[in-house]
Design a protein around this motif. Structure first.
Motif, PDB file in Angstrom:
ATOM      1  N   MET A   1       0.812  -1.182   0.000  1.00  0.00           N
ATOM      2  CA  MET A   1       0.000   0.000   0.000  1.00  0.00           C
ATOM      3  C   MET A   1       0.869   1.265   0.000  1.00  0.00           C
ATOM      4  N   ILE A   2       1.882   1.314   0.849  1.00  0.00           N
ATOM      5  CA  ILE A   2       2.771   2.479   0.930  1.00  0.00           C
ATOM      6  C   ILE A   2       3.516   2.654  -0.387  1.00  0.00           C
ATOM      7  N   GLU A   3       3.962   1.545  -0.965  1.00  0.00           N
ATOM      8  CA  GLU A   3       4.695   1.619  -2.237  1.00  0.00           C
ATOM      9  C   GLU A   3       3.814   2.221  -3.335  1.00  0.00           C
ATOM     10  N   LYS A   4       2.551   1.807  -3.389  1.00  0.00           N
ATOM     11  CA  LYS A   4       1.635   2.337  -4.400  1.00  0.00           C
ATOM     12  C   LYS A   4       1.411   3.833  -4.191  1.00  0.00           C
ATOM     13  N   LEU A   5       1.233   4.226  -2.944  1.00  0.00           N
ATOM     14  CA  LEU A   5       1.038   5.644  -2.641  1.00  0.00           C
ATOM     15  C   LEU A   5       2.271   6.450  -3.051  1.00  0.00           C
ATOM     16  N   ALA A   6       3.445   5.940  -2.706  1.00  0.00           N
ATOM     17  CA  ALA A   6       4.686   6.624  -3.068  1.00  0.00           C
ATOM     18  C   ALA A   6       4.802   6.748  -4.579  1.00  0.00           C
ATOM     19  N   GLU A   7       4.475   5.690  -5.301  1.00  0.00           N
ATOM     20  CA  GLU A   7       4.553   5.712  -6.756  1.00  0.00           C
ATOM     21  C   GLU A   7       3.577   6.748  -7.326  1.00  0.00           C
ATOM     22  N   GLN A   8       2.373   6.824  -6.753  1.00  0.00           N
ATOM     23  CA  GLN A   8       1.398   7.801  -7.213  1.00  0.00           C
ATOM     24  C   GLN A   8       1.890   9.231  -6.952  1.00  0.00           C
ATOM     25  N   LEU A   9       2.484   9.455  -5.801  1.00  0.00           N
ATOM     26  CA  LEU A   9       2.986  10.781  -5.473  1.00  0.00           C
ATOM     27  C   LEU A   9       4.124  11.202  -6.398  1.00  0.00           C
ATOM     28  N   VAL A  10       5.014  10.286  -6.673  1.00  0.00           N
ATOM     29  CA  VAL A  10       6.152  10.578  -7.539  1.00  0.00           C
ATOM     30  C   VAL A  10       5.704  10.907  -8.955  1.00  0.00           C
ATOM     31  N   ASN A  11       4.628  10.312  -9.403  1.00  0.00           N
ATOM     32  CA  ASN A  11       4.166  10.508 -10.764  1.00  0.00           C
ATOM     33  C   ASN A  11       3.173  11.665 -10.929  1.00  0.00           C
ATOM     34  N   LEU A  12       2.959  12.450  -9.875  1.00  0.00           N
ATOM     35  CA  LEU A  12       2.057  13.585  -9.981  1.00  0.00           C
ATOM     36  C   LEU A  12       2.664  14.670 -10.862  1.00  0.00           C
ATOM     37  N   THR A  13       1.798  15.381 -11.581  1.00  0.00           N
ATOM     38  CA  THR A  13       2.253  16.528 -12.366  1.00  0.00           C
ATOM     39  C   THR A  13       2.377  17.733 -11.431  1.00  0.00           C
ATOM     40  N   VAL A  14       2.974  18.795 -11.929  1.00  0.00           N
ATOM     41  CA  VAL A  14       3.122  20.012 -11.124  1.00  0.00           C
ATOM     42  C   VAL A  14       1.752  20.547 -10.724  1.00  0.00           C
TER      43      VAL A  14
END
Length: 125
Positions: A1-14
């Motif tokens: 779950m944490i890994e998925k959240l981290a991946e989503q955060l990293v891939n956010l646009t500005v």
């Protein structure tokens, strides 16, 4: 779950990061911290030291003591400031006194060495 959240955060646009910032501020009162510099956490004390180092390029030369050779100090003050002999003596008699203001670091260190060579005590502020 944490890994998925981290991946989503990293891939956010500005734009998405800005929207997330506004949402967190409005909903939870969480504001972003400015304690990160180029992705690395920076200690506020370290930040202060860095800014002090950057700021200190201009100094005032303060005569703290004339030492044993007051006449030599008066002559050097006269030479540096361009004042007359009496004015230079009056400066030396009112220790501590600023001899010269807004001096660049290299020149300030050079002048400090000249004063110390004749026994005077100088402080760079």
């Amino acid at each position: 779950m944490i890994e998925k959240l981290a991946e989503q955060l990293v891939n956010l646009t500005v734009k998405q990061v800005n929207e997330l910032t506004v949402f967190l501020k409005n909903k939870y009162g969480i504001e972003p911290s400015n304690s990160f510099l180029e992705g690395k956490p920076v200690d506020s004390l370290e930040e202060k030291k860095i800014s002090e180092k950057e700021e200190k390029n201009i100094f005032n030369i303060v005569l703290k003591s004339s030492g044993n050779s007051k006449l030599s100090v008066v002559k050097l003050v006269k030479e540096i400031t361009g004042k007359g002999l009496k004015e230079s003596k009056d400066l030396v008699d009112t220790i501590p006194v600023i001899i010269k203001k807004s001096v660049e670091k290299k020149e300030a260190e050079n002048l400090k060495n000249q004063f110390e060579n004749i026994g005077a005590e100088i402080e760079l502020k």
